[in-house]
Design a protein around this motif. Structure first.
Motif, mmCIF file in Angstrom:
data_model
loop_
_atom_site.group_PDB
_atom_site.id
_atom_site.type_symbol
_atom_site.label_atom_id
_atom_site.label_comp_id
_atom_site.label_asym_id
_atom_site.label_seq_id
_atom_site.Cartn_x
_atom_site.Cartn_y
_atom_site.Cartn_z
ATOM 1 N N LEU A 1 0.784 -1.274 -0.112
ATOM 2 C CA LEU A 1 0.211 0.144 -0.106
ATOM 3 C C LEU A 1 0.737 1.228 -0.355
ATOM 4 O O LEU A 1 0.771 1.802 -0.811
ATOM 5 C CB LEU A 1 -0.783 -0.593 0.995
ATOM 6 C CG LEU A 1 -2.294 -0.705 1.206
ATOM 7 C CD1 LEU A 1 -3.174 -0.761 1.926
ATOM 8 C CD2 LEU A 1 -3.114 -0.812 -0.133
ATOM 9 N N ALA A 2 1.959 1.181 0.541
ATOM 10 C CA ALA A 2 2.476 2.768 0.636
ATOM 11 C C ALA A 2 3.350 2.823 -0.833
ATOM 12 O O ALA A 2 3.293 3.970 -0.864
ATOM 13 C CB ALA A 2 4.183 2.328 1.664
ATOM 14 N N ILE A 3 3.570 1.878 -1.475
ATOM 15 C CA ILE A 3 4.012 1.681 -2.775
ATOM 16 C C ILE A 3 3.538 2.164 -3.339
ATOM 17 O O ILE A 3 3.656 3.298 -4.711
ATOM 18 C CB ILE A 3 5.250 0.354 -3.538
ATOM 19 C CG1 ILE A 3 5.661 -0.274 -2.766
ATOM 20 C CG2 ILE A 3 5.264 0.305 -4.972
ATOM 21 C CD1 ILE A 3 6.748 -1.523 -2.549
ATOM 22 N N GLU A 4 2.156 1.916 -3.687
ATOM 23 C CA GLU A 4 0.582 2.525 -4.612
ATOM 24 C C GLU A 4 0.682 3.345 -4.130
ATOM 25 O O GLU A 4 0.383 4.517 -4.960
ATOM 26 C CB GLU A 4 -0.947 1.547 -3.918
ATOM 27 C CG GLU A 4 -0.410 -0.533 -4.246
ATOM 28 C CD GLU A 4 -2.036 -0.225 -3.827
ATOM 29 O OE1 GLU A 4 -2.191 0.069 -3.435
ATOM 30 O OE2 GLU A 4 -1.733 -1.451 -4.280
ATOM 31 N N ARG A 5 0.904 4.138 -3.089
ATOM 32 C CA ARG A 5 0.411 5.398 -2.388
ATOM 33 C C ARG A 5 1.723 6.259 -3.159
ATOM 34 O O ARG A 5 1.458 7.788 -3.619
ATOM 35 C CB ARG A 5 0.644 5.691 -1.056
ATOM 36 C CG ARG A 5 -0.751 5.301 -0.561
ATOM 37 C CD ARG A 5 -0.989 5.644 0.675
ATOM 38 N NE ARG A 5 0.102 5.319 2.281
ATOM 39 C CZ ARG A 5 0.072 4.563 2.540
ATOM 40 N NH1 ARG A 5 -0.164 3.814 2.149
ATOM 41 N NH2 ARG A 5 1.545 4.117 3.492
ATOM 42 N N TYR A 6 2.778 5.706 -3.306
ATOM 43 C CA TYR A 6 4.161 6.419 -3.742
ATOM 44 C C TYR A 6 3.923 7.020 -4.964
ATOM 45 O O TYR A 6 4.209 7.648 -5.026
ATOM 46 C CB TYR A 6 5.728 5.223 -3.294
ATOM 47 C CG TYR A 6 6.951 6.337 -3.959
ATOM 48 C CD1 TYR A 6 6.862 7.250 -2.885
ATOM 49 C CD2 TYR A 6 6.936 5.248 -4.851
ATOM 50 C CE1 TYR A 6 8.608 7.660 -3.288
ATOM 51 C CE2 TYR A 6 8.600 6.183 -5.528
ATOM 52 C CZ TYR A 6 8.933 7.741 -4.067
ATOM 53 O OH TYR A 6 10.568 7.335 -4.922
ATOM 54 N N LYS A 7 3.765 5.444 -5.810
ATOM 55 C CA LYS A 7 3.254 5.818 -7.339
ATOM 56 C C LYS A 7 2.056 6.640 -7.724
ATOM 57 O O LYS A 7 2.418 7.293 -8.158
ATOM 58 C CB LYS A 7 3.325 4.615 -8.036
ATOM 59 C CG LYS A 7 4.049 3.462 -7.412
ATOM 60 C CD LYS A 7 4.151 3.051 -7.972
ATOM 61 C CE LYS A 7 5.027 1.232 -8.225
ATOM 62 N NZ LYS A 7 4.926 0.354 -8.894
ATOM 63 N N ALA A 8 1.476 6.670 -7.129
ATOM 64 C CA ALA A 8 0.211 7.737 -7.259
ATOM 65 C C ALA A 8 0.177 9.118 -7.174
ATOM 66 O O ALA A 8 -0.581 9.938 -7.388
ATOM 67 C CB ALA A 8 -1.333 7.435 -6.160
ATOM 68 N N ALA A 9 1.255 8.946 -5.885
ATOM 69 C CA ALA A 9 1.595 10.674 -5.956
ATOM 70 C C ALA A 9 2.502 11.246 -6.377
ATOM 71 O O ALA A 9 3.246 12.298 -5.821
ATOM 72 C CB ALA A 9 2.175 10.864 -3.873
ATOM 73 N N GLY A 10 3.505 10.745 -7.622
ATOM 74 C CA GLY A 10 3.918 11.036 -8.492
ATOM 75 C C GLY A 10 5.163 10.996 -7.780
ATOM 76 O O GLY A 10 6.410 11.406 -7.825
ATOM 77 N N ASN A 11 5.779 9.636 -7.404
ATOM 78 C CA ASN A 11 7.178 8.952 -6.643
ATOM 79 C C ASN A 11 6.845 9.702 -5.396
ATOM 80 O O ASN A 11 8.166 10.201 -5.427
ATOM 81 C CB ASN A 11 7.999 8.696 -7.836
ATOM 82 C CG ASN A 11 7.533 7.989 -8.321
ATOM 83 O OD1 ASN A 11 7.159 6.651 -8.541
ATOM 84 N ND2 ASN A 11 8.033 7.708 -9.905
ATOM 85 N N THR A 12 6.081 10.535 -4.615
ATOM 86 C CA THR A 12 6.552 10.542 -4.017
ATOM 87 C C THR A 12 6.283 10.408 -2.808
ATOM 88 O O THR A 12 4.747 9.600 -2.401
ATOM 89 C CB THR A 12 5.848 12.251 -3.699
ATOM 90 O OG1 THR A 12 6.206 12.998 -4.489
ATOM 91 C CG2 THR A 12 5.855 13.092 -2.722
ATOM 92 N N TYR A 13 6.656 10.229 -0.705
ATOM 93 C CA TYR A 13 6.473 9.580 -0.232
ATOM 94 C C TYR A 13 5.259 10.384 0.449
ATOM 95 O O TYR A 13 5.101 11.039 0.403
ATOM 96 C CB TYR A 13 7.603 9.341 0.588
ATOM 97 C CG TYR A 13 7.367 8.419 1.917
ATOM 98 C CD1 TYR A 13 6.909 7.091 2.146
ATOM 99 C CD2 TYR A 13 7.052 9.191 3.418
ATOM 100 C CE1 TYR A 13 6.332 6.430 3.066
ATOM 101 C CE2 TYR A 13 6.723 8.309 4.454
ATOM 102 C CZ TYR A 13 6.419 7.036 4.533
ATOM 103 O OH TYR A 13 5.882 6.321 5.428
ATOM 104 N N VAL A 14 4.088 9.348 0.579
ATOM 105 C CA VAL A 14 2.844 9.775 1.663
ATOM 106 C C VAL A 14 2.502 8.913 2.994
ATOM 107 O O VAL A 14 3.017 7.323 2.340
ATOM 108 C CB VAL A 14 1.498 9.801 -0.043
ATOM 109 C CG1 VAL A 14 0.279 9.953 1.537
ATOM 110 C CG2 VAL A 14 2.135 10.059 -1.176
ATOM 111 N N PRO A 15 3.095 9.235 3.932
ATOM 112 C CA PRO A 15 2.900 8.460 5.060
ATOM 113 C C PRO A 15 1.398 7.750 5.594
ATOM 114 O O PRO A 15 0.386 8.648 4.213
ATOM 115 C CB PRO A 15 2.516 9.808 5.886
ATOM 116 C CG PRO A 15 3.705 11.212 5.306
ATOM 117 C CD PRO A 15 3.040 10.655 4.426
#
Length: 159
Positions: free
Chosen positions: A143-157
């Motif tokens: 899920l963290a990787i999915e959020r990261y990709k969805a945010a344009g390769n930016t970490y989303v806590p």
């Protein structure tokens, strides 16, 4: 005081003293890691990163993978994160126990923070093998990787 009463009182006192001394004979280092780390885990749950780091330093169990994982996690989450040290502790946990699910998942999240998607995906691949495609740690990193990709390769806590 009669002689019998005195003898019974003296025996009771000696028995109590011997029990008292045996309680103090057990030092914290001889306790299982799960018990020694209980306070640190409680501080982590309370998001008291500074307190958790201090508690872990007091336990000082560098050969324990859980200790290294908790230290890495606490350093990563601290008000002023120390990502270099966190990575070192996660790597140590994985050297000791290569299938440590927590260290695999949390280090994967660290790699997302550091914008190193390939390393995060490598950790996820290892987790899939370790977990036989079904464990909480694998799901969390996925899920963290999915959020990261969805945010344009930016970490989303985690929400």
């Amino acid at each position: 005081m009669t002689k019998t009463t005195f003898s019974l009182t003296a025996c009771s006192l000696l028995a109590a003293l011997s029990l008292h001394q045996s309680v103090h004979a057990v030092d914290a280092a001889s306790l299982p890691a799960s018990i020694r780390l209980a306070n640190a885990r409680a501080l982590v749950e309370a998001k008291d990163w500074k307190g958790a780091i201090a508690e872990l330093q007091g336990v000082n169990a560098p050969n324990d993978p859980d200790w290294n994982n908790l230290m890495g996690f606490s350093l990563r989450k601290a008000k002023t994160p120390d990502y270099v040290a966190a990575e070192r502790f996660y790597d140590t946990a994985l050297r000791i126990e290569p299938s440590h699910r927590g260290a695999l998942s949390y280090s994967g999240e660290l790699y997302l923070v550091l914008n190193n998607l390939p390393k995060a995906e490598q950790r996820l691949t290892t987790l899939k093998l370790v977990c036989n495609n079904a464990c909480f740690e694998q799901e969390r990193l996925s899920l963290a990787i999915e959020r990261y990709k969805a945010a344009g390769n930016t970490y989303v806590p985690e929400p």
